[in-house]
Write an enzyme that holds these catalytic residues in place. Structure first.
Site, PDB file in Angstrom:
ATOM      1  N   ASP A  11      -2.782   6.087  -3.528  1.00 14.55           N
ATOM      2  CA  ASP A  11      -1.510   5.515  -2.857  1.00 14.55           C
ATOM      3  C   ASP A  11      -1.009   4.435  -3.789  1.00 14.55           C
ATOM      4  OD1 ASP A  11      -3.571   3.698  -2.655  1.00 14.55           O
ATOM      5  OD2 ASP A  11      -2.859   3.301  -0.334  1.00 14.55           O
TER       6      ASP A  11
ATOM      7  N   ASP B 231      -1.317   1.301  -4.024  1.00 14.81           N
ATOM      8  CA  ASP B 231      -2.245   0.445  -4.674  1.00 14.81           C
ATOM      9  C   ASP B 231      -3.648   0.807  -5.019  1.00 14.81           C
ATOM     10  OD1 ASP B 231      -3.004   0.553  -1.984  1.00 14.81           O
ATOM     11  OD2 ASP B 231      -3.566  -1.372  -1.454  1.00 14.81           O
TER      12      ASP B 231
ATOM     13  N   SER C 172       0.905  -1.297   0.088  1.00 13.36           N
ATOM     14  CA  SER C 172      -0.046   0.023  -0.061  1.00 13.36           C
ATOM     15  C   SER C 172       1.003   1.380   0.016  1.00 13.36           C
ATOM     16  CB  SER C 172      -1.028   0.123   1.193  1.00 13.36           C
ATOM     17  OG  SER C 172      -1.904   1.123   1.229  1.00 13.36           O
TER      18      SER C 172
ATOM     19  N   ASP D 124      -6.046   2.294  -3.561  1.00 14.30           N
ATOM     20  CA  ASP D 124      -7.431   1.940  -2.636  1.00 14.30           C
ATOM     21  C   ASP D 124      -7.680   3.272  -1.717  1.00 14.30           C
ATOM     22  OD1 ASP D 124      -5.495   1.537  -0.459  1.00 14.30           O
ATOM     23  OD2 ASP D 124      -6.345  -0.367   0.186  1.00 14.30           O
TER      24      ASP D 124
END
EC number: 5.4.2.10
Length: 445
Positions: A242, A244, A99, A246
Protein backbone atom coordinates in the site's frame (compact mmCIF):
# COMPACT_ATOMS: atom_id res chain seq x y z
CA UNK A 1 -11.97 17.39 20.66
CA UNK A 2 -10.53 14.01 19.74
CA UNK A 3 -7.70 14.35 17.23
CA UNK A 4 -6.28 10.84 16.94
CA UNK A 5 -8.03 8.02 15.12
CA UNK A 6 -7.16 4.34 15.04
CA UNK A 7 -3.88 4.99 13.21
CA UNK A 8 -2.57 8.41 14.08
CA UNK A 9 -4.13 11.60 12.71
CA UNK A 10 -5.71 11.49 9.29
CA UNK A 11 -7.84 13.76 7.09
CA UNK A 12 -8.11 15.69 3.87
CA UNK A 13 -5.02 17.83 3.30
CA UNK A 14 -5.96 21.51 3.33
CA UNK A 15 -9.30 20.80 5.05
CA UNK A 16 -8.55 19.03 8.33
CA UNK A 17 -4.79 18.92 7.85
CA UNK A 18 -4.19 22.65 7.35
CA UNK A 19 -0.74 24.16 7.95
CA UNK A 20 -1.99 25.80 11.16
CA UNK A 21 -3.48 22.55 12.48
CA UNK A 22 -0.32 20.60 11.65
CA UNK A 23 1.92 23.20 13.30
CA UNK A 24 -0.19 23.15 16.45
CA UNK A 25 -0.13 19.35 16.51
CA UNK A 26 3.62 19.36 15.89
CA UNK A 27 4.24 21.69 18.83
CA UNK A 28 1.98 19.62 21.09
CA UNK A 29 3.69 16.37 20.13
CA UNK A 30 7.13 17.94 20.45
CA UNK A 31 6.36 19.21 23.95
CA UNK A 32 5.19 15.74 24.93
CA UNK A 33 8.37 14.09 23.60
CA UNK A 34 10.50 16.75 25.31
CA UNK A 35 9.45 15.32 28.69
CA UNK A 36 11.51 12.19 27.99
CA UNK A 37 14.08 13.65 25.60
CA UNK A 38 17.46 11.97 25.33
CA UNK A 39 18.93 13.31 22.08
CA UNK A 40 16.71 16.29 21.11
CA UNK A 41 16.28 14.80 17.61
CA UNK A 42 13.09 13.90 15.75
CA UNK A 43 13.02 11.99 12.47
CA UNK A 44 10.47 12.80 9.75
CA UNK A 45 9.65 10.68 6.70
CA UNK A 46 6.75 10.67 4.27
CA UNK A 47 5.11 8.83 1.41
CA UNK A 48 4.79 10.27 -2.11
CA UNK A 49 1.69 12.48 -1.77
CA UNK A 50 2.00 16.02 -3.09
CA UNK A 51 0.61 17.40 0.17
CA UNK A 52 3.49 15.76 2.03
CA UNK A 53 5.64 18.83 1.33
CA UNK A 54 3.13 21.12 3.04
CA UNK A 55 2.67 18.85 6.05
CA UNK A 56 6.41 18.25 6.40
CA UNK A 57 7.29 21.95 6.32
CA UNK A 58 4.62 22.73 8.91
CA UNK A 59 5.97 20.02 11.22
CA UNK A 60 9.56 21.18 10.77
CA UNK A 61 8.55 24.76 11.57
CA UNK A 62 6.66 23.62 14.67
CA UNK A 63 9.37 21.36 16.05
CA UNK A 64 12.29 23.72 15.44
CA UNK A 65 10.28 26.57 17.03
CA UNK A 66 10.33 24.71 20.37
CA UNK A 67 14.00 23.77 20.08
CA UNK A 68 13.96 20.35 18.43
CA UNK A 69 16.50 19.36 15.80
CA UNK A 70 14.78 17.64 12.88
CA UNK A 71 16.12 15.03 10.47
CA UNK A 72 14.22 14.81 7.17
CA UNK A 73 14.70 11.64 5.11
CA UNK A 74 12.10 12.00 2.35
CA UNK A 75 9.92 9.21 0.93
CA UNK A 76 10.32 6.04 2.99
CA UNK A 77 8.00 3.23 4.15
CA UNK A 78 6.30 3.62 7.53
CA UNK A 79 8.21 0.62 8.99
CA UNK A 80 11.45 2.27 7.90
CA UNK A 81 10.60 5.27 10.07
CA UNK A 82 9.90 2.95 13.02
CA UNK A 83 13.25 1.19 12.49
CA UNK A 84 15.33 4.31 11.82
CA UNK A 85 13.90 6.23 14.79
CA UNK A 86 15.45 3.69 17.14
CA UNK A 87 18.50 3.00 14.97
CA UNK A 88 19.41 6.71 14.74
CA UNK A 89 18.63 7.26 18.44
CA UNK A 90 15.93 9.87 17.95
CA UNK A 91 13.45 10.92 20.62
CA UNK A 92 10.60 10.22 18.21
CA UNK A 93 9.75 9.49 14.61
CA UNK A 94 7.00 10.96 12.47
CA UNK A 95 5.56 9.42 9.31
CA UNK A 96 3.49 11.61 7.00
CA UNK A 97 1.08 9.29 5.22
CA UNK A 98 -2.58 8.39 4.84
CA UNK A 99 -1.59 4.81 4.04
CA UNK A 100 -4.11 3.28 1.61
CA UNK A 101 -6.32 6.40 1.38
CA UNK A 102 -6.62 8.49 -1.83
CA UNK A 103 -3.92 11.07 -2.53
CA UNK A 104 -6.14 13.97 -1.40
CA UNK A 105 -5.89 12.66 2.17
CA UNK A 106 -2.84 12.71 4.36
CA UNK A 107 -1.96 11.72 7.88
CA UNK A 108 0.59 11.86 10.67
CA UNK A 109 1.81 8.82 12.64
CA UNK A 110 4.04 9.16 15.67
CA UNK A 111 6.60 6.65 16.98
CA UNK A 112 8.37 6.68 20.33
CA UNK A 113 12.14 6.37 20.69
CA UNK A 114 11.90 2.57 20.53
CA UNK A 115 10.02 2.64 17.22
CA UNK A 116 6.60 1.73 18.63
CA UNK A 117 3.37 3.52 17.77
CA UNK A 118 1.99 5.57 20.63
CA UNK A 119 -0.43 4.09 23.13
CA UNK A 120 -3.87 5.65 23.49
CA UNK A 121 -2.94 7.34 26.77
CA UNK A 122 0.07 8.95 25.07
CA UNK A 123 -2.16 10.24 22.27
CA UNK A 124 -4.56 11.67 24.87
CA UNK A 125 -1.66 13.46 26.55
CA UNK A 126 -0.74 15.10 23.23
CA UNK A 127 -4.39 16.09 22.70
CA UNK A 128 -4.42 17.78 26.12
CA UNK A 129 -1.35 19.82 25.20
CA UNK A 130 -2.92 20.63 21.80
CA UNK A 131 -5.82 22.36 23.59
CA UNK A 132 -3.64 24.21 26.13
CA UNK A 133 -3.29 27.69 24.57
CA UNK A 134 -1.09 29.10 27.33
CA UNK A 135 1.38 26.22 27.21
CA UNK A 136 1.63 26.29 23.42
CA UNK A 137 2.30 30.03 23.21
CA UNK A 138 4.83 30.01 26.04
CA UNK A 139 6.96 27.28 24.44
CA UNK A 140 8.66 29.12 21.57
CA UNK A 141 12.45 29.33 21.71
CA UNK A 142 14.57 32.31 20.71
CA UNK A 143 18.14 32.88 19.60
CA UNK A 144 20.46 29.91 19.83
CA UNK A 145 17.72 27.78 21.42
CA UNK A 146 15.78 27.50 18.16
CA UNK A 147 16.20 24.07 16.59
CA UNK A 148 17.71 23.18 13.22
CA UNK A 149 16.65 20.94 10.36
CA UNK A 150 18.71 18.93 7.91
CA UNK A 151 17.85 16.56 5.09
CA UNK A 152 19.68 13.22 4.84
CA UNK A 153 19.22 11.24 1.64
CA UNK A 154 21.39 8.16 2.20
CA UNK A 155 19.66 6.50 5.17
CA UNK A 156 17.81 4.25 2.74
CA UNK A 157 20.92 2.05 2.80
CA UNK A 158 20.48 1.33 6.52
CA UNK A 159 16.92 0.13 5.98
CA UNK A 160 17.87 -1.99 2.95
CA UNK A 161 20.63 -3.69 4.96
CA UNK A 162 18.14 -4.30 7.78
CA UNK A 163 15.64 -5.89 5.38
CA UNK A 164 18.25 -8.16 3.84
CA UNK A 165 19.32 -9.23 7.34
CA UNK A 166 15.75 -10.44 7.98
CA UNK A 167 16.03 -12.92 5.09
CA UNK A 168 17.51 -16.37 5.91
CA UNK A 169 21.26 -16.33 5.18
CA UNK A 170 21.28 -19.81 3.64
CA UNK A 171 18.79 -18.78 0.95
CA UNK A 172 18.73 -16.48 -2.06
CA UNK A 173 15.99 -15.51 -4.49
CA UNK A 174 17.71 -16.61 -7.70
CA UNK A 175 15.08 -19.29 -8.34
CA UNK A 176 12.15 -16.89 -8.07
CA UNK A 177 10.52 -14.59 -10.59
CA UNK A 178 8.66 -11.89 -8.69
CA UNK A 179 6.37 -9.01 -9.66
CA UNK A 180 6.30 -6.01 -7.32
CA UNK A 181 3.52 -3.40 -7.26
CA UNK A 182 4.76 -0.46 -5.21
CA UNK A 183 1.47 1.51 -5.51
CA UNK A 184 3.38 4.61 -6.67
CA UNK A 185 4.11 4.96 -2.99
CA UNK A 186 6.81 4.88 -0.35
CA UNK A 187 8.30 1.51 -1.39
CA UNK A 188 9.02 2.54 -4.98
CA UNK A 189 12.77 2.86 -4.38
CA UNK A 190 13.40 0.32 -1.64
CA UNK A 191 11.48 -2.76 -2.81
CA UNK A 192 13.13 -3.26 -6.23
CA UNK A 193 16.62 -2.85 -4.74
CA UNK A 194 16.07 -5.39 -1.96
CA UNK A 195 14.64 -8.11 -4.18
CA UNK A 196 17.17 -7.54 -6.96
CA UNK A 197 20.14 -7.61 -4.57
CA UNK A 198 18.88 -10.92 -3.14
CA UNK A 199 18.93 -12.38 -6.64
CA UNK A 200 15.29 -12.39 -7.76
CA UNK A 201 14.18 -11.90 -11.34
CA UNK A 202 12.10 -8.76 -10.70
CA UNK A 203 9.41 -6.95 -12.65
CA UNK A 204 8.19 -3.71 -11.05
CA UNK A 205 4.90 -1.97 -11.78
CA UNK A 206 3.41 1.29 -10.48
CA UNK A 207 6.76 2.71 -9.44
CA UNK A 208 6.48 6.19 -10.96
CA UNK A 209 4.92 8.46 -8.32
CA UNK A 210 3.85 11.94 -9.41
CA UNK A 211 2.32 13.10 -6.13
CA UNK A 212 -1.23 12.35 -7.20
CA UNK A 213 -1.22 8.69 -8.31
CA UNK A 214 -0.45 6.94 -5.01
CA UNK A 215 -2.82 3.95 -4.54
CA UNK A 216 -4.65 4.92 -7.76
CA UNK A 217 -6.09 1.63 -9.07
CA UNK A 218 -2.92 -0.13 -7.91
CA UNK A 219 -1.18 -1.57 -4.89
CA UNK A 220 -2.62 -3.58 -2.02
CA UNK A 221 -6.16 -2.24 -2.42
CA UNK A 222 -6.30 -2.94 -6.15
CA UNK A 223 -4.26 -6.12 -6.81
CA UNK A 224 -5.99 -7.11 -10.05
CA UNK A 225 -3.29 -5.56 -12.24
CA UNK A 226 -0.64 -7.43 -10.25
CA UNK A 227 -2.59 -10.65 -10.72
CA UNK A 228 -2.63 -10.15 -14.49
CA UNK A 229 1.09 -9.35 -14.59
CA UNK A 230 1.97 -12.45 -12.56
CA UNK A 231 0.13 -14.64 -15.06
CA UNK A 232 1.52 -12.77 -18.07
CA UNK A 233 5.09 -12.87 -16.75
CA UNK A 234 4.68 -16.47 -15.49
CA UNK A 235 6.00 -15.33 -12.15
CA UNK A 236 6.30 -17.40 -8.99
CA UNK A 237 4.93 -14.67 -6.74
CA UNK A 238 3.49 -11.18 -6.80
CA UNK A 239 3.66 -8.64 -3.97
CA UNK A 240 1.49 -5.52 -3.72
CA UNK A 241 2.21 -2.84 -1.12
CA UNK A 242 0.00 0.00 0.00
CA UNK A 243 1.01 3.66 -0.08
CA UNK A 244 3.26 3.52 2.98
CA UNK A 245 4.29 -0.15 2.57
CA UNK A 246 3.19 -1.38 5.99
CA UNK A 247 0.65 -3.66 4.33
CA UNK A 248 1.19 -6.57 1.91
CA UNK A 249 -1.08 -8.44 -0.47
CA UNK A 250 0.33 -11.65 -2.00
CA UNK A 251 -0.57 -13.14 -5.38
CA UNK A 252 0.36 -16.77 -6.09
CA UNK A 253 1.72 -18.24 -9.32
CA UNK A 254 -1.80 -18.77 -10.70
CA UNK A 255 -2.70 -15.12 -10.18
CA UNK A 256 -4.87 -15.83 -7.14
CA UNK A 257 -4.92 -13.34 -4.28
CA UNK A 258 -3.85 -15.11 -1.09
CA UNK A 259 -6.22 -14.43 1.80
CA UNK A 260 -4.59 -12.64 4.73
CA UNK A 261 -5.71 -15.26 7.25
CA UNK A 262 -4.11 -18.01 5.16
CA UNK A 263 -0.89 -15.99 5.17
CA UNK A 264 -1.03 -15.64 8.95
CA UNK A 265 -1.61 -19.36 9.35
CA UNK A 266 1.06 -20.63 7.01
CA UNK A 267 3.64 -18.07 8.15
CA UNK A 268 2.96 -18.87 11.81
CA UNK A 269 3.52 -22.58 11.18
CA UNK A 270 6.62 -21.78 9.10
CA UNK A 271 8.07 -19.73 11.96
CA UNK A 272 7.33 -22.60 14.34
CA UNK A 273 9.13 -25.06 12.03
CA UNK A 274 12.26 -22.89 12.28
CA UNK A 275 11.93 -22.64 16.09
CA UNK A 276 11.56 -18.90 15.50
CA UNK A 277 8.44 -18.32 17.60
CA UNK A 278 9.02 -16.88 21.06
CA UNK A 279 5.80 -18.47 22.34
CA UNK A 280 3.10 -20.84 21.13
CA UNK A 281 0.80 -17.89 20.42
CA UNK A 282 -0.07 -16.12 17.17
CA UNK A 283 -1.90 -12.80 17.47
CA UNK A 284 -4.71 -11.72 15.12
CA UNK A 285 -7.65 -9.32 15.29
CA UNK A 286 -11.31 -10.08 15.90
CA UNK A 287 -11.83 -10.02 12.12
CA UNK A 288 -9.86 -13.22 11.63
CA UNK A 289 -11.62 -16.25 10.17
CA UNK A 290 -12.58 -19.06 12.56
CA UNK A 291 -10.76 -21.46 10.24
CA UNK A 292 -7.47 -19.76 11.14
CA UNK A 293 -7.97 -20.56 14.82
CA UNK A 294 -8.82 -24.18 14.01
CA UNK A 295 -5.80 -24.57 11.71
CA UNK A 296 -3.37 -23.13 14.26
CA UNK A 297 -4.84 -25.35 16.97
CA UNK A 298 -4.20 -28.39 14.75
CA UNK A 299 -0.55 -27.29 14.64
CA UNK A 300 -0.38 -26.86 18.44
CA UNK A 301 -0.49 -23.08 18.22
CA UNK A 302 -2.89 -20.78 20.06
CA UNK A 303 -4.62 -17.81 18.43
CA UNK A 304 -4.83 -14.69 20.61
CA UNK A 305 -7.40 -12.08 19.57
CA UNK A 306 -7.05 -8.31 19.86
CA UNK A 307 -8.73 -5.10 18.69
CA UNK A 308 -8.48 -4.03 15.06
CA UNK A 309 -5.36 -2.05 14.13
CA UNK A 310 -1.74 -3.09 13.87
CA UNK A 311 -0.76 -1.09 16.96
CA UNK A 312 -3.20 -3.24 18.96
CA UNK A 313 -1.68 -6.34 17.39
CA UNK A 314 1.75 -5.11 18.48
CA UNK A 315 0.57 -4.40 22.04
CA UNK A 316 -1.12 -7.81 22.31
CA UNK A 317 2.05 -9.49 21.05
CA UNK A 318 4.09 -7.81 23.77
CA UNK A 319 1.56 -8.77 26.45
CA UNK A 320 1.62 -12.41 25.33
CA UNK A 321 5.39 -12.49 24.69
CA UNK A 322 4.63 -13.37 21.05
CA UNK A 323 6.81 -12.29 18.14
CA UNK A 324 4.38 -12.94 15.27
CA UNK A 325 0.91 -11.64 14.49
CA UNK A 326 -1.13 -9.52 12.14
CA UNK A 327 -4.36 -8.58 10.44
CA UNK A 328 -6.07 -10.28 7.52
CA UNK A 329 -5.82 -6.93 5.70
CA UNK A 330 -2.09 -7.56 5.27
CA UNK A 331 -0.53 -5.78 8.25
CA UNK A 332 1.73 -8.58 9.47
CA UNK A 333 4.30 -8.09 12.22
CA UNK A 334 7.53 -10.05 12.69
CA UNK A 335 8.64 -8.27 15.84
CA UNK A 336 12.15 -9.71 15.70
CA UNK A 337 12.64 -7.45 12.67
CA UNK A 338 9.94 -4.76 12.84
CA UNK A 339 7.98 -2.89 15.51
CA UNK A 340 5.03 -2.40 13.16
CA UNK A 341 3.60 -4.07 10.08
CA UNK A 342 6.31 -4.23 7.40
CA UNK A 343 5.23 -5.28 3.92
CA UNK A 344 8.80 -5.86 2.78
CA UNK A 345 9.82 -8.01 5.74
CA UNK A 346 6.67 -10.06 5.22
CA UNK A 347 7.27 -10.41 1.47
CA UNK A 348 10.77 -11.74 2.15
CA UNK A 349 9.45 -14.27 4.68
CA UNK A 350 6.79 -15.44 2.20
CA UNK A 351 9.52 -15.86 -0.42
CA UNK A 352 11.63 -17.89 2.00
CA UNK A 353 8.65 -20.07 2.90
CA UNK A 354 7.93 -20.86 -0.75
CA UNK A 355 11.59 -21.64 -1.45
CA UNK A 356 11.92 -23.97 1.54
CA UNK A 357 8.61 -25.70 0.86
CA UNK A 358 9.82 -26.71 -2.63
CA UNK A 359 6.19 -26.23 -3.74
CA UNK A 360 4.60 -23.75 -6.11
CA UNK A 361 3.14 -20.83 -4.21
CA UNK A 362 -0.47 -21.73 -5.06
CA UNK A 363 -0.01 -24.91 -2.99
CA UNK A 364 2.45 -23.64 -0.36
CA UNK A 365 0.22 -20.69 0.57
CA UNK A 366 -3.10 -22.57 0.64
CA UNK A 367 -2.94 -24.58 3.89
CA UNK A 368 -6.66 -24.66 4.79
CA UNK A 369 -10.13 -23.67 3.61
CA UNK A 370 -11.83 -20.60 5.04
CA UNK A 371 -15.37 -20.32 6.31
CA UNK A 372 -17.47 -18.02 4.10
CA UNK A 373 -17.04 -14.38 5.09
CA UNK A 374 -18.53 -11.19 3.71
CA UNK A 375 -17.00 -7.77 4.33
CA UNK A 376 -18.71 -4.54 3.26
CA UNK A 377 -17.39 -1.00 3.70
CA UNK A 378 -20.48 1.21 3.64
CA UNK A 379 -20.12 4.94 2.91
CA UNK A 380 -22.06 6.85 5.57
CA UNK A 381 -22.92 10.45 6.47
CA UNK A 382 -22.97 10.25 10.28
CA UNK A 383 -21.63 8.16 13.16
CA UNK A 384 -24.11 7.93 16.04
CA UNK A 385 -23.51 5.16 18.63
CA UNK A 386 -24.60 1.93 16.95
CA UNK A 387 -26.48 0.88 20.08
CA UNK A 388 -28.73 3.94 19.67
CA UNK A 389 -30.06 2.80 16.28
CA UNK A 390 -33.63 1.56 16.40
CA UNK A 391 -33.75 -2.19 15.79
CA UNK A 392 -29.98 -2.69 16.13
CA UNK A 393 -30.12 -4.93 19.21
CA UNK A 394 -32.82 -7.14 17.65
CA UNK A 395 -30.69 -7.43 14.51
CA UNK A 396 -27.69 -8.70 16.47
CA UNK A 397 -29.86 -11.13 18.41
CA UNK A 398 -31.15 -12.61 15.15
CA UNK A 399 -27.60 -13.01 13.82
CA UNK A 400 -26.59 -14.81 17.01
CA UNK A 401 -29.57 -17.15 16.77
CA UNK A 402 -28.60 -18.01 13.19
CA UNK A 403 -24.99 -18.64 14.32
CA UNK A 404 -23.69 -15.88 12.09
CA UNK A 405 -20.53 -14.34 13.54
CA UNK A 406 -20.62 -10.56 13.18
CA UNK A 407 -18.35 -7.58 13.62
CA UNK A 408 -19.83 -4.15 12.94
CA UNK A 409 -17.84 -0.99 13.59
CA UNK A 410 -17.11 2.47 12.30
CA UNK A 411 -13.84 3.08 10.49
CA UNK A 412 -11.44 5.08 12.61
CA UNK A 413 -10.01 6.88 9.58
CA UNK A 414 -12.88 7.29 7.08
CA UNK A 415 -16.64 7.94 6.98
CA UNK A 416 -17.40 4.27 6.57
CA UNK A 417 -19.16 1.51 8.45
CA UNK A 418 -17.39 -1.84 8.26
CA UNK A 419 -19.64 -4.91 8.36
CA UNK A 420 -18.10 -8.38 8.63
CA UNK A 421 -20.24 -11.51 8.66
CA UNK A 422 -19.08 -15.14 8.84
CA UNK A 423 -21.19 -18.30 8.59
CA UNK A 424 -21.05 -21.85 7.24
CA UNK A 425 -24.02 -21.22 4.88
CA UNK A 426 -22.91 -18.85 2.11
CA UNK A 427 -26.43 -18.15 0.77
CA UNK A 428 -27.67 -17.23 4.23
CA UNK A 429 -24.61 -15.02 4.64
CA UNK A 430 -25.33 -13.10 1.43
CA UNK A 431 -29.00 -12.69 2.32
CA UNK A 432 -28.28 -11.30 5.78
CA UNK A 433 -25.56 -8.98 4.47
CA UNK A 434 -28.07 -7.43 2.08
CA UNK A 435 -30.49 -6.95 4.98
CA UNK A 436 -27.79 -5.26 7.05
CA UNK A 437 -26.78 -2.95 4.21
CA UNK A 438 -30.38 -1.81 3.76
CA UNK A 439 -30.78 -1.36 7.53
CA UNK A 440 -27.70 0.85 7.91
CA UNK A 441 -28.23 2.76 4.65
CA UNK A 442 -31.65 3.74 5.95
CA UNK A 443 -30.26 5.14 9.21
CA UNK A 444 -26.73 6.37 8.48
CA UNK A 445 -26.71 7.54 4.85
Amino acid sequence: MKIFGTDGVRGKAGVKLTPMFVMRLGIAAGLYFKKHSQTNKILIGKDTRKSGYMVENALVSALTSIGYNVIQIGPMPTPAIAFLTEDMRCDAGIMISASHNPFEDNGIKFFNSYGYKLKEEEERAIEEIFHDEELLHSSYKVGESVGSAKRIDDVIGRYIAHLKHSFPKHLNLQKLRIVLDTANGAAYKVAPVVFSELGADVLVINDEPNGCNINEQCGALHPNQLSQEVKKYRADLGFAFDGDADRLVVVDNLGNIVHGDKLLGVLGVYQKSKNALSSQAVVATSMSNLALKEYLKSQDLELKHCAIGDKFVSECMRLNKANFGGEQSGHIIFSDYAKTGDGLVCALQVSALVLESKLVSSIALNPFELYPQSLVNLNIQKKPPLESLKGYSALLKELDQLEIRHLIRYSGTENKLRILLEAKDEKLLESKMQELKEFFEGQLC
